[in-house]
Design a protein around this motif. Structure first.
Motif, PDB file in Angstrom:
ATOM      1  N   GLU B 603       0.839  -1.203   0.000  1.00 29.85           N
ATOM      2  CA  GLU B 603       0.000   0.000   0.000  1.00 29.85           C
ATOM      3  C   GLU B 603       0.875   1.255   0.000  1.00 29.85           C
ATOM      4  N   GLU B 604       1.893   1.265   0.865  1.00 35.23           N
ATOM      5  CA  GLU B 604       2.791   2.425   0.935  1.00 35.23           C
ATOM      6  C   GLU B 604       3.500   2.635  -0.388  1.00 35.23           C
ATOM      7  N   GLY B 605       3.919   1.505  -0.971  1.00 30.74           N
ATOM      8  CA  GLY B 605       4.579   1.593  -2.257  1.00 30.74           C
ATOM      9  C   GLY B 605       3.683   2.240  -3.291  1.00 30.74           C
ATOM     10  N   LEU B 606       2.461   1.786  -3.304  1.00 33.49           N
ATOM     11  CA  LEU B 606       1.513   2.317  -4.278  1.00 33.49           C
ATOM     12  C   LEU B 606       1.237   3.793  -4.025  1.00 33.49           C
ATOM     13  N   ASN B 607       1.186   4.127  -2.733  1.00 25.61           N
ATOM     14  CA  ASN B 607       0.912   5.514  -2.366  1.00 25.61           C
ATOM     15  C   ASN B 607       1.910   6.494  -2.964  1.00 25.61           C
ATOM     16  N   ILE B 608       3.156   6.044  -3.055  1.00 28.73           N
ATOM     17  CA  ILE B 608       4.175   6.930  -3.610  1.00 28.73           C
ATOM     18  C   ILE B 608       3.792   7.373  -5.002  1.00 28.73           C
ATOM     19  N   PHE B 609       3.134   6.453  -5.710  1.00 29.33           N
ATOM     20  CA  PHE B 609       2.811   6.774  -7.100  1.00 29.33           C
ATOM     21  C   PHE B 609       1.470   7.466  -7.244  1.00 29.33           C
ATOM     22  N   THR B 610       0.673   7.395  -6.210  1.00 25.99           N
ATOM     23  CA  THR B 610      -0.680   7.917  -6.396  1.00 25.99           C
ATOM     24  C   THR B 610      -0.981   9.145  -5.552  1.00 25.99           C
ATOM     25  N   GLU B 611      -0.069   9.496  -4.623  1.00 28.37           N
ATOM     26  CA  GLU B 611      -0.408  10.605  -3.735  1.00 28.37           C
ATOM     27  C   GLU B 611       0.059  11.941  -4.267  1.00 28.37           C
ATOM     28  N   ARG B 612      -0.827  12.918  -4.177  1.00 24.55           N
ATOM     29  CA  ARG B 612      -0.439  14.310  -4.387  1.00 24.55           C
ATOM     30  C   ARG B 612       0.130  14.621  -5.762  1.00 24.55           C
ATOM     31  N   TYR B 613      -0.197  13.851  -6.745  1.00 22.01           N
ATOM     32  CA  TYR B 613       0.313  14.219  -8.062  1.00 22.01           C
ATOM     33  C   TYR B 613      -0.837  14.542  -8.988  1.00 22.01           C
ATOM     34  N   GLU B 614      -0.739  15.679  -9.586  1.00 17.38           N
ATOM     35  CA  GLU B 614      -1.696  16.041 -10.616  1.00 17.38           C
ATOM     36  C   GLU B 614      -0.886  16.440 -11.836  1.00 17.38           C
ATOM     37  N   ASP B 615      -1.575  16.530 -12.936  1.00 24.37           N
ATOM     38  CA  ASP B 615      -0.931  16.967 -14.176  1.00 24.37           C
ATOM     39  C   ASP B 615       0.282  16.123 -14.539  1.00 24.37           C
ATOM     40  N   VAL B 616       0.153  14.845 -14.346  1.00 30.35           N
ATOM     41  CA  VAL B 616       1.239  13.979 -14.771  1.00 30.35           C
ATOM     42  C   VAL B 616       0.966  13.611 -16.225  1.00 30.35           C
ATOM     43  N   PRO B 617       1.956  13.772 -17.077  1.00 28.46           N
ATOM     44  CA  PRO B 617       1.700  13.488 -18.493  1.00 28.46           C
ATOM     45  C   PRO B 617       1.557  11.980 -18.746  1.00 28.46           C
ATOM     46  N   LEU B 618       0.956  11.679 -19.888  1.00 28.86           N
ATOM     47  CA  LEU B 618       0.694  10.292 -20.260  1.00 28.86           C
ATOM     48  C   LEU B 618       1.975   9.472 -20.266  1.00 28.86           C
ATOM     49  N   LYS B 619       3.031  10.100 -20.774  1.00 29.20           N
ATOM     50  CA  LYS B 619       4.295   9.390 -20.885  1.00 29.20           C
ATOM     51  C   LYS B 619       4.696   8.766 -19.541  1.00 29.20           C
ATOM     52  N   THR B 620       4.547   9.592 -18.488  1.00 23.22           N
ATOM     53  CA  THR B 620       4.919   9.105 -17.167  1.00 23.22           C
ATOM     54  C   THR B 620       3.990   7.978 -16.723  1.00 23.22           C
ATOM     55  N   HIS B 621       2.701   8.165 -16.975  1.00 19.54           N
ATOM     56  CA  HIS B 621       1.751   7.112 -16.618  1.00 19.54           C
ATOM     57  C   HIS B 621       2.118   5.800 -17.295  1.00 19.54           C
ATOM     58  N   LEU B 622       2.479   5.910 -18.566  1.00 15.70           N
ATOM     59  CA  LEU B 622       2.805   4.687 -19.303  1.00 15.70           C
ATOM     60  C   LEU B 622       4.042   4.018 -18.721  1.00 15.70           C
ATOM     61  N   ARG B 623       5.030   4.881 -18.317  1.00 17.48           N
ATOM     62  CA  ARG B 623       6.228   4.308 -17.699  1.00 17.48           C
ATOM     63  C   ARG B 623       5.871   3.529 -16.432  1.00 17.48           C
ATOM     64  N   ILE B 624       4.999   4.133 -15.659  1.00 16.79           N
ATOM     65  CA  ILE B 624       4.640   3.506 -14.378  1.00 16.79           C
ATOM     66  C   ILE B 624       3.846   2.219 -14.627  1.00 16.79           C
ATOM     67  N   ILE B 625       2.926   2.291 -15.595  1.00 15.02           N
ATOM     68  CA  ILE B 625       2.137   1.084 -15.897  1.00 15.02           C
ATOM     69  C   ILE B 625       3.051  -0.041 -16.341  1.00 15.02           C
ATOM     70  N   ASP B 626       3.995   0.353 -17.199  1.00 15.73           N
ATOM     71  CA  ASP B 626       4.942  -0.631 -17.699  1.00 15.73           C
ATOM     72  C   ASP B 626       5.700  -1.282 -16.539  1.00 15.73           C
ATOM     73  N   PHE B 627       6.068  -0.416 -15.588  1.00 18.82           N
ATOM     74  CA  PHE B 627       6.799  -0.893 -14.415  1.00 18.82           C
ATOM     75  C   PHE B 627       5.948  -1.875 -13.608  1.00 18.82           C
ATOM     76  N   PHE B 628       4.718  -1.509 -13.372  1.00 21.34           N
ATOM     77  CA  PHE B 628       3.828  -2.370 -12.586  1.00 21.34           C
ATOM     78  C   PHE B 628       3.494  -3.647 -13.328  1.00 21.34           C
ATOM     79  N   GLU B 629       3.391  -3.528 -14.624  1.00 25.72           N
ATOM     80  CA  GLU B 629       3.059  -4.703 -15.438  1.00 25.72           C
ATOM     81  C   GLU B 629       4.100  -5.791 -15.196  1.00 25.72           C
ATOM     82  N   ARG B 630       5.345  -5.342 -15.143  1.00 22.35           N
ATOM     83  CA  ARG B 630       6.397  -6.317 -14.914  1.00 22.35           C
ATOM     84  C   ARG B 630       6.441  -6.756 -13.457  1.00 22.35           C
TER      85      ARG B 630
END
Lengths: 189, 918
Positions: B603-630
């Motif tokens: 949960e804490e790990g996930l929080n790092i990626f989901t807390e307090r961030y707005e206006d994150v571009p798609l590119k970054t989202h895709l990087r993170i998804i790619d990371f989680f996918e693996r």
């Protein structure tokens, strides 16, 4: 004997410096505290200015010399001499402006550098979250967040104030003077 | 110390020297045998002296005094003044009126106007005769002054004043214009009074600033030229001087065959030189001091002041060196004051005559003195304050401390004195202030307010430098009212932005090290604010002092986040650090360093990626998804849920992906479990909007989540997803997707044939019925045909048992009849069906039919009515009458309508048809 007599007759003077981003209400707080006046008009402070007020703390008469600074001024331009000998530093932010809160860290650090107190960790600071009179929906810095910061920086007293409505202003300055006096007493010991 | 060296001009002259005079590279010697010798001197390329000319018996008697003026030689020859031509050494004339002359002195050239004739003063008993010598050599007595006593010494103070000395009377001046005598010092009421007598030795030396040194025997006093004493100074010679003279910056006295050189300020003996048998001392050609004995002549060559200064420095006499420079170059007080402020703009404006070389010399001496004070005398504060007054570079001051020196490792012991370090700290802080202003200035040279730049004409410097300096100096004045500040930026520091950065780095790095020694509490503050500490050095220093928290803060301030994170191992610390970072700029670090946090708590790990961030571009989202996918499907799902649920992402990829993830998980669970399919009543709840019951299994909850998502999301692409659904399980979900594709027959087929879920089918029809859409308008009929049609062979036995009873079909007909095409539905019904059952259906269908035909008729008639109304209005309008006469004008062009074709508006406004069309 005569030395002590002279000492007790001399009214102690506390040098207090108010710092914070521009527009957070430093001048207004000082005016409210010293002159009991408030104006909605914003006028930027140029350089630095001070007012004095005599107060009684624990039965002791004390003169507080409150230095108001310009928030726009970058810190270092005021010079070491200005900060030296400060007995207390009041850090002000606007609870409706998150950035002014984020800047507290650097105001505090810069102050410490310039004033060079012997024991920086126990230097008396007071944090004021000003403009609490504005509507709640505009608020950006919660009391909890501010308190957490103050706790982390060594239990700095925190007050939510309104220079406009004169909320907590007296109490904040009173606490500040008391802490500064206590600190001085410690140093003398 | 040697301030002069002796040069011998004439050695062991076989004749006895009576008197001599030197001028312009010539030396004239009168001997006791009345001969005159003329020597020529040359100094370059090397010193050379040779006899140029000589005259025997040039005088009648012994010559006691000689002088050179306007190209003529004047000599007192047996009590009478005679003049000779300088070139030929021939006698011009004797001046009888000077009979009884004992002394003569020519008014120095610098005391008179160049155009005026030379003046010579001749002492004749108690008178002084002033002669003017014209260019042709004719001498004319212009003045006769009376003196109280016969002057033994005569000195021109200026063209109008002569100072005289008499061993008994004392010293006095005589003014030429008023013929008046002023006593400078009278012996009978002075400290000299005890030693009166004709044998007393007296002397006068002219000092700068109109001061005089008067000596009598051993004593010397200083007076102003009006006789007022300068009581603060006194001079005691080692013996009674035969003669004294001033040679900047020393006074010299000939005392018993030796020359004593003394400093004017301290009065101390600087040098002593023996001249055996020396009888006289005088200032000769090239303002050099000449010493003569009976058969030798020497002159004193001043040691170059640079050499003198070097000598003083070598012996650590910095104050002497400095005083020497000051005495030498600047005689007035205000100039001296300026030494402290040499680099200020003002100096260059007002004292251009001060050469840079001299200034740098003074700076150097004072700098060396400061070093000496620091290293030897250990006067740290004074030394540093002197150096900063000299505007020394911070580097020089830092280098005073071997432990901080930029010169590399040194064998000198470090300076650990508390005062020294505290002084250094204060100095560095003030430099920080200056440098921060300087950097700002460099950052925006064009943004200076205009009122801060003085008009360029007032500045002696040209171009941008001048403007910058002026702007800088004004930056430091004004504005901060009530605040003592205004440290001017030294002119030599304005150089350039790179230098400013380098100095900032030196200052901040050293300050950090000093804090580590004297006040550790401030180290944190320094590294957190804007600083220019050298990274390598600061790193080493902080590590050595085990200031790891400060090290992390330092890295943070410098943007060295990777280094900071590499130095952190506590998940909490990493988490806190990552929370301070911007995920967009540093997503790599997030991905790389979040591992320990995930390992401890997902949960804490996930929080790092989901807390307090707005206006994150798609590119970054895709990087993170790619990371989680693996990493794990579950994390990926959670992150996608965050993107879609919290950030309302509308990216079809995300929506597709999350459906796929849900599906995969369901399929996985199905394959793992033996009897996965729950009771049908549980399946029912898939489509109920109510919250899932607590008792429901994870599997069911997930299914419900998927169904909800499929029904609500508008962004997944059903055409892509449909092929991913399995053929025999999760059919309810598949139905939703088919519905999105409007493949209603297939959906209904699944509902009835595979799931045998009539309710689901009905719900489906209700949801998708759309009378306007050709594919969706007949779904109720489609369902009916499915219900009534032959069962496919694939239908399982179990499902056969659940054949929907006819009564339910009839109910269905009755309920949804109005949404079906009546005849199409009827034709499908089996012949065996009793007609009576169909009555409600027929009634409803007929009613609907009739209702729609009646409403249609109503609409037709209403339309007809409206049509007639409009026609009527048209006729009314067209029948309107317009009278046209000569005065009717077109409303547009204001010309007469006349016979042209016109149009008429309802307000009886007429316009030309032509105008109307425009």
């Amino acid at each position: 004997m005569s030395g002590r007599g002279a000492n007790s007759r001399r009214r102690p003077m506390l040098k207090v410096i108010i710092l914070g981003d521009s527009g957070v209400g430093k001048t207004s707080l000082m005016n409210q505290y010293v002159n009991r006046k408030f104006t909605n008009q914003y006028k930027a402070t140029i350089g630095a200015d001070f007012l004095t007020k005599d107060v009684e703390i624990d039965g002791k008469n004390v003169t507080t010399q409150i230095w108001d600074t310009a928030g726009q001024e970058r810190f270092q331009s005021l010079g070491v001499a200005f900060y030296r000998g400060a007995d207390c530093c009041v850090l002000v932010f606007d609870v409706n402006n998150s950035k002014s809160f984020d800047q507290l860290d650097s105001w505090r650090d810069e102050f410490l550098l310039q004033a060079s107190p012997r024991d920086p960790d126990n230097f008396p600071f007071v944090v004021l979250g000003n403009k609490v009179d504005l509507e709640e929906s505009r608020r950006q810095v919660s009391q909890k967040r501010a308190l957490a910061w103050c706790q982390q920086k060594g239990k700095i007293p925190y007050f939510e104030t309104s220079a406009k409505e004169a909320i907590n202003v007296d109490m904040a300055f009173q606490t500040m003077a008391k802490n500064a006096l206590d600190q001085e007493a410690d140093v003398e010991l | 110390m040697d301030v002069v060296v002796v040069q011998c001009l004439i050695e062991a002259l076989p004749m006895a020297i009576s008197t001599s005079v030197s001028y312009d590279g010539r030396l004239l010697i009168a001997t006791t045998s009345q001969s005159l010798l003329k020597y020529a001197l040359s100094d370059s390329p090397s010193f050379d002296i040779r006899l140029a000319d000589s005259r025997k018996d040039f005088a009648k008697k012994n010559v006691e005094s000689m002088a050179v003026a306007s190209g003529f030689l004047l000599a007192v020859d047996g009590g009478v003044v005679a003049s000779f031509s300088l070139d030929s050494l021939t006698l011009r004339e004797y001046i009888p009126a000077t009979k009884g002359a004992s002394l003569l002195a020519v008014c120095p050239a610098e005391s008179r106007e160049a155009s005026e004739n030379s003046l010579v003063a001749i002492v004749v008993k108690k008178r002084i005769l002033i002669y003017s010598i014209s260019l042709d050599g004719s001498m004319r007595c212009v003045k006769e002054l009376a003196t109280p006593e016969r002057a033994h010494i005569l000195v021109w103070l200026n063209a109008n004043t002569i100072a005289c000395a008499h061993p008994k009377r004392g010293y006095f001046t005589v003014a030429l214009d008023s013929n008046s005598t002023t006593d400078l010092f009278k012996f009978n009421n002075s400290l000299f009074s005890a030693a009166t007598g004709a044998s007393a030795k007296i002397g006068i030396a002219i000092l700068p600033k109109g001061q005089l040194l008067l000596t009598r025997n051993n004593s010397g006093v200083f007076v102003n030229s009006d006789g007022s004493p300068l009581i603060e100074r006194d001079l005691e010679w080692s013996g009674p001087p035969d003669s004294i003279t001033y040679s900047s910056p020393y006074v010299m006295a000939l005392i018993a065959g030796a020359v004593e050189v003394r400093s004017l300020t301290t009065g101390g003996v600087v040098q002593r030189i023996d001249f055996p048998g020396a009888l006289s001392m005088s200032v000769g050609g090239e303002s050099l001091i000449h010493i003569a004995s009976s058969n030798c002549i020497w002159r004193l060559l001043p040691v170059s002041f640079e050499d003198q200064i070097e000598h003083l420095i070598a012996s650590n006499q910095f104050n002497e060196a400095q005083r020497l420079i000051e005495e030498l170059e600047f005689s007035s007080e205000d100039e001296k004051v300026l030494f402290g402020w040499i680099s200020s703009l003002h100096v260059f404006q007002t004292k251009k005559k001060i050469e840079r070389g001299q200034i740098s010399n003074i700076i150097r001496v004072r700098g060396l003195y400061a070093h000496h004070m620091f290293t030897v005398e250990r006067k740290y504060e004074e030394a540093i304050s002197l150096l900063s007054e000299l505007r020394a570079s911070p580097i020089d001051i830092v280098n005073l401390f071997p432990q901080f020196s930029l010169l590399g490792p040194s064998s000198d012991p470090p300076v650990t004195d508390k005062t020294a370090l505290a002084t250094l700290k204060d100095y560095l802080l003030s430099q920080r202030q200056i440098l921060s202003k300087l950097r700002r200035l460099h950052q925006r040279p064009n943004n200076l307010p205009w009122n801060q730049i003085p008009p360029p004409s007032t500045s002696p410097l040209t171009g941008t430098t001048a403007a910058t300096i002026a702007a800088v100096s004004s930056l430091f004045s004004g504005s901060d009212h009530g605040v003592p500040d205004s440290i001017p930026i030294p002119e030599n520091m304005i150089a350039n932005a790179d230098d400013a950065l380098f100095l900032s780095s030196v200052v901040d790095t050293t300050l950090l090290k000093v804090y580590l020694l004297v006040n550790e509490g401030l180290v944190g503050s320094l590294v957190r604010v804007e600083n220019f500490c050298d990274i390598q050095e600061a790193e080493n220093a902080l590590k050595q002092s085990r200031k790891y928290r400060e090290l992390i803060d330092f890295y943070y301030g410098k943007g060295l986040h990777r280094k900071a994170l590499e130095n952190l191992d506590e998940p909490d610390a990493i988490m806190q650090y990552l929370h301070r970072l911007n995920i967009v700029a540093h997503v790599d670090l997030f991905l790389e360093f979040s591992e320990p946090i995930f390992n401890r708590n997902v949960e804490e790990g996930l929080n790092i990626f989901t807390e307090r961030y707005e206006d994150v571009p798609l590119k970054t989202h895709l990087r993170i998804i790619d990371f989680f996918e693996r990493k794990s499907a579950q994390l990926e799902t959670r992150y996608l849920e965050y993107l879609i649920g919290n950030l309302d992402s509308e990216r079809p990829e995300f929506h597709d992906r999350i459906v796929l993830l849900y599906l995969q998980r369901l399929v996985e669970q199905l394959t793992r479990s033996e009897s996965p399919v729950d009771a049908t009543e549980s399946v029912e709840m898939l489509f109920v909007d109510a919250e899932a019951e607590a008792s429901s299994s994870d599997f069911l909850l997930l299914r419900k989540k998927l169904v909800l998502f499929l029904e609500n999301s508008k962004f997944y692409r059903p055409e892509r997803l449909i092929s991913l659904f399995p053929d025999d399980v999760l059919l309810e979900e598949k139905v939703v997707v088919l519905g999105r594709l409007k493949m209603h027959r297939e959906s209904l087929f699944i509902c009835i044939e595979k799931l045998a879920n009539f309710n689901l089918a009905k719900r489906y029809c209700e949801m998708h019925y759309d009378p306007k859409d050709p594919t969706s308008s007949h779904i109720f009929v489609d369902l009916l045909s499915l219900l009534l049609g032959p069962r496919t062979p694939t239908t399982s036995a179990a499902q056969k048992d659940q054949i929907i009873p006819m009564s339910d079909i009839i109910q269905y007909l009755i309920r949804y009849g109005t949404f079906m095409h009546g005849t199409a539905a009827l034709s499908m019904l089996p012949d065996s069906l009793p007609l009576a059952c169909l009555v409600p259906f027929m009634e409803k269908t007929l009613q609907t039919g009739q209702f729609s035909s009646r409403s249609g008729m109503l609409a037709v008639n209403l339309a007809k009515m409206e049509h007639m109304h409009i026609q009527d209005a048209l006729i009314q309008s067209q029948s309107a009458l317009v009278t046209l006469d000569e005065e009717k004008l077109c409303a547009r062009c204001s010309k007469r309508i006349g016979n042209s074709v016109f149009a008429c508006y309802s307000e009886k406004l007429l316009v030309h048809v032509f105008c109307m069309s425009k």
